[in-house]
Write a protein that holds these residues in place. Structure first.
Motif, PDB file in Angstrom:
ATOM      1  N   LYS A 193       0.814  -1.216   0.000  1.00 58.06           N
ATOM      2  CA  LYS A 193       0.000   0.000   0.000  1.00 58.06           C
ATOM      3  C   LYS A 193       0.851   1.271   0.000  1.00 58.06           C
ATOM      4  O   LYS A 193       0.316   2.380   0.095  1.00 58.06           O
ATOM      5  N   ILE A 194       2.162   1.125  -0.082  1.00 59.90           N
ATOM      6  CA  ILE A 194       3.046   2.300  -0.109  1.00 59.90           C
ATOM      7  C   ILE A 194       3.085   2.869  -1.521  1.00 59.90           C
ATOM      8  O   ILE A 194       3.362   2.152  -2.485  1.00 59.90           O
ATOM      9  N   ASP A 195       2.793   4.155  -1.646  1.00 57.96           N
ATOM     10  CA  ASP A 195       2.769   4.828  -2.953  1.00 57.96           C
ATOM     11  C   ASP A 195       4.060   5.629  -3.136  1.00 57.96           C
ATOM     12  O   ASP A 195       4.266   6.637  -2.437  1.00 57.96           O
ATOM     13  N   PRO A 196       4.954   5.218  -4.038  1.00 57.58           N
ATOM     14  CA  PRO A 196       6.192   5.979  -4.258  1.00 57.58           C
ATOM     15  C   PRO A 196       5.941   7.433  -4.650  1.00 57.58           C
ATOM     16  O   PRO A 196       6.790   8.294  -4.404  1.00 57.58           O
ATOM     17  N   ASN A 197       4.778   7.720  -5.236  1.00 60.57           N
ATOM     18  CA  ASN A 197       4.478   9.095  -5.634  1.00 60.57           C
ATOM     19  C   ASN A 197       4.137   9.993  -4.456  1.00 60.57           C
ATOM     20  O   ASN A 197       3.986  11.208  -4.614  1.00 60.57           O
ATOM     21  N   GLU A 210      16.562  10.349  -5.565  1.00 62.82           N
ATOM     22  CA  GLU A 210      16.343   9.438  -6.686  1.00 62.82           C
ATOM     23  C   GLU A 210      17.662   8.842  -7.176  1.00 62.82           C
ATOM     24  O   GLU A 210      17.770   7.641  -7.415  1.00 62.82           O
ATOM     25  N   THR A 211      18.678   9.711  -7.338  1.00 63.08           N
ATOM     26  CA  THR A 211      19.956   9.267  -7.894  1.00 63.08           C
ATOM     27  C   THR A 211      20.739   8.393  -6.924  1.00 63.08           C
ATOM     28  O   THR A 211      21.275   7.343  -7.302  1.00 63.08           O
ATOM     29  N   ASN A 212      20.810   8.817  -5.666  1.00 58.83           N
ATOM     30  CA  ASN A 212      21.712   8.167  -4.716  1.00 58.83           C
ATOM     31  C   ASN A 212      21.091   7.014  -3.934  1.00 58.83           C
ATOM     32  O   ASN A 212      21.816   6.215  -3.359  1.00 58.83           O
ATOM     33  N   LEU A 213      19.748   6.931  -3.932  1.00 63.47           N
ATOM     34  CA  LEU A 213      19.105   5.876  -3.152  1.00 63.47           C
ATOM     35  C   LEU A 213      18.210   4.986  -4.003  1.00 63.47           C
ATOM     36  O   LEU A 213      18.379   3.763  -4.039  1.00 63.47           O
ATOM     37  N   PHE A 214      17.255   5.597  -4.689  1.00 63.26           N
ATOM     38  CA  PHE A 214      16.264   4.785  -5.402  1.00 63.26           C
ATOM     39  C   PHE A 214      16.836   4.122  -6.655  1.00 63.26           C
ATOM     40  O   PHE A 214      16.533   2.958  -6.935  1.00 63.26           O
ATOM     41  N   THR A 215      17.654   4.835  -7.415  1.00 67.31           N
ATOM     42  CA  THR A 215      18.206   4.263  -8.649  1.00 67.31           C
ATOM     43  C   THR A 215      19.081   3.032  -8.386  1.00 67.31           C
ATOM     44  O   THR A 215      18.933   2.008  -9.074  1.00 67.31           O
ATOM     45  N   PRO A 216      19.995   3.062  -7.403  1.00 61.32           N
ATOM     46  CA  PRO A 216      20.781   1.842  -7.135  1.00 61.32           C
ATOM     47  C   PRO A 216      19.914   0.647  -6.743  1.00 61.32           C
ATOM     48  O   PRO A 216      20.283  -0.497  -7.034  1.00 61.32           O
ATOM     49  N   ALA A 247      11.102   8.591   3.042  1.00 64.08           N
ATOM     50  CA  ALA A 247      12.023   8.148   1.983  1.00 64.08           C
ATOM     51  C   ALA A 247      12.405   6.689   2.197  1.00 64.08           C
ATOM     52  O   ALA A 247      12.464   5.900   1.248  1.00 64.08           O
ATOM     53  N   ALA A 248      12.657   6.332   3.447  1.00 67.34           N
ATOM     54  CA  ALA A 248      13.007   4.947   3.758  1.00 67.34           C
ATOM     55  C   ALA A 248      11.828   4.017   3.513  1.00 67.34           C
ATOM     56  O   ALA A 248      11.995   2.888   3.060  1.00 67.34           O
ATOM     57  N   THR A 249      10.618   4.503   3.822  1.00 72.24           N
ATOM     58  CA  THR A 249       9.423   3.694   3.595  1.00 72.24           C
ATOM     59  C   THR A 249       9.222   3.423   2.114  1.00 72.24           C
ATOM     60  O   THR A 249       8.945   2.290   1.696  1.00 72.24           O
ATOM     61  N   VAL A 250       9.376   4.459   1.305  1.00 70.81           N
ATOM     62  CA  VAL A 250       9.258   4.292  -0.150  1.00 70.81           C
ATOM     63  C   VAL A 250      10.357   3.369  -0.666  1.00 70.81           C
ATOM     64  O   VAL A 250      10.134   2.547  -1.562  1.00 70.81           O
TER      65      VAL A 250
END
Length: 467
Positions: A193-197, A210-216, A247-250
């Motif tokens: 149920k977590i919405d990244p948006n 986005e670059t340093n956490l989500f992309t890797p 941010a950690a939840t997403v």
């Protein structure tokens, strides 16, 4: 003496291989020698042997893997009673959570394998102060190969079939006194149920996250293909309520979607244990999230601080596909030794939303109640610098403002620009007042003042009596 020596010299040794329908003896081996060899082999294979195997996984994870392997290999396995001090104990059925809210019943105890004389038994071993899964078998030597094959199959299954691999879990490794828990209990986090948006920052902060956490995490296979190290350390800093935990939840949702294991640990002193645990799940990667690192990383250097620095510096994680994410509410309190390049790949100051981000947050919280064509520029400017929770409260207030603007008895279907601006303006006035009041700190009394007040209280009754 010479006859015994001659007989000893006639003892032959040869590997026994079952193949085809013929009994073939090696060249030069007599029938008598062959019979002797077979008899000795029969005696050897009839002896009991004890086999042990340890698996670096949680006991329940191993029990689940064993059940899956037994079902696939034999279709079933008969559970037998376990002899104990008070007699035989029947095997126990354990309810194991294998997904958020989903459980499986797995047996714990002794098992008989088809066509194998003896038993295998689930057990535990110790590693780093915690229990791990173990198997023990007592069988005839003729069945040793079948049991070792079973052990290998369980180990192979756990590489990809672990109930925690590719999942998001929360885990404590220490008790409240700081002592290791022998049986840590992972609990699943439901990321569906977590919405990244829902994660909205100022543009520069958004790009950095986005670059340093989500992309890797999303593109871990591309990192591996391009020989870019997966191991990373990321520090999210910023005032309370600005969205670090979100941010950690997403990140947990992104990790699960990418088949990456996600581990949340609530305390910094558990980070070393978390790293050790995460090594089991680093294919393709594991993300560790730990909040409030400043509890251990402020002030002067300490043994605990050095341990954490060594972990982040790669001494304990060199070559590991582990992404470590830590947070702090006060970047200035962090010891500079931690901020040195090489220990952390990225230090991100998660600042409160700017005007543009505040507009996006209002639209997210308001949903269909806010007309997409409405201009929220002025309201966004009023709310620039406010934390997301405050902006959410503004949308709630705007509903009251909108109700005041409408005739009595009419439903609040949409929030007008006027209502949102009014709510934003009253909120800004309130937060400005709180900020101004917080600056006016009452000076602490000096020692002379405290002593003077104490003496005055003691002598005042005497003065009053004389008067």
């Amino acid at each position: 003496m010479s006859q015994n020596l001659a007989k000893a010299q006639q003892v032959s040794v040869a590997e026994i291989v079952r193949h085809g329908e013929q009994l073939i003896l090696p060249t030069g081996m007599t029938l008598e020698m062959g019979i002797d060899l077979l008899e000795r082999r029969m005696k050897y294979e009839g002896e009991k042997t004890k086999l042990n195997a340890a698996f670096d996984v949680m006991p329940y994870d191993g029990a689940h893997a064993l059940q899956e392997v037994l079902s696939a290999k034999y279709g079933w396995a008969q559970a037998v009673a376990t002899p104990g001090f008070f007699g035989s104990e029947p095997p126990e059925m354990i309810s194991v959570e294998v997904d958020p809210g989903k459980f499986k019943e797995v047996p714990w105890g002794r098992f008989n394998l088809p066509n194998v004389k003896g038993y295998i038994e689930t057990s535990v071993s110790m590693k780093g102060g915690r229990y791990t899964f173990a198997l023990e078998a007592v069988v005839l030597r003729r069945d040793e190969a079948a049991v070792r094959s079973l052990f290998d199959d369980v180990r192979a299954f756990l590489k990809d079939g672990s109930i925690y691999k590719g999942k998001a879990i929360k885990m404590r490794f220490l008790n409240e006194n700081g002592n290791p828990l022998r049986m840590p209990e992972p609990s699943f986090m439901d990321t569906s149920k977590i919405d990244p948006n829902s994660l909205i920052y100022a543009a520069d902060v958004q790009a950095s996250v986005e670059t340093n956490l989500f992309t890797p995490i999303r593109r871990v296979h591309d990192l591996l293909a391009n020989k870019i190290p997966v191991k990373r350390g990321v520090l999210l800093g910023g005032m309370y309520g600005c969205g670090k935990t979100l941010a950690a939840t997403v990140a947990s949702r992104i990790a699960v979607d990418a088949g990456v294991t996600y581990l949340y640990v609530p305390r910094a002193d558990e980070l070393a244990h978390a790293i050790e645990f995460a090594k089991q799940y680093q294919s393709p990667a594991c993300v560790i999230f730990c909040e409030d690192i400043d509890r251990s990383m402020n002030g002067e250097r300490s043994v605990e601080m050095d341990d954490i620095l060594n972990i982040l510096d790669g001494i304990d994680t060199k070559g590991a596909n582990i992404i470590t994410v830590v947070t702090t509410n006060d970047l200035e309190s962090i010891n500079p030794a931690m901020l040195r390049p090489g220990r952390l790949d990225a230090v991100i100051d998660v600042t409160p939303p700017d005007a543009a981000a505040a507009e996006k947050l209002m639209r997210m919280y308001g949903g269909a109640e806010i007309d997409p064509a409405s201009d929220l520029t002025e309201a966004g400017k009023l709310l620039a610098g406010q934390i997301p929770a405050t902006i959410a409260e503004v949308v709630k207030r705007a509903k009251l403002a909108q109700m005041r603007l409408q005739p009595v008895g009419t439903p609040v279907a949409q929030l007008s620009q006027e209502a949102l601006i009014e709510a934003a303006a009253t909120m800004k006035a309130q937060t400005d007042l709180l900020a101004e009041r917080s600056k006016k700190k009452v000076a602490a009394p000096t020692l002379d003042q405290l002593l003077g007040d104490l003496i005055q209280k003691k002598i005042q009754p005497v003065i009053d009596y004389i008067d």
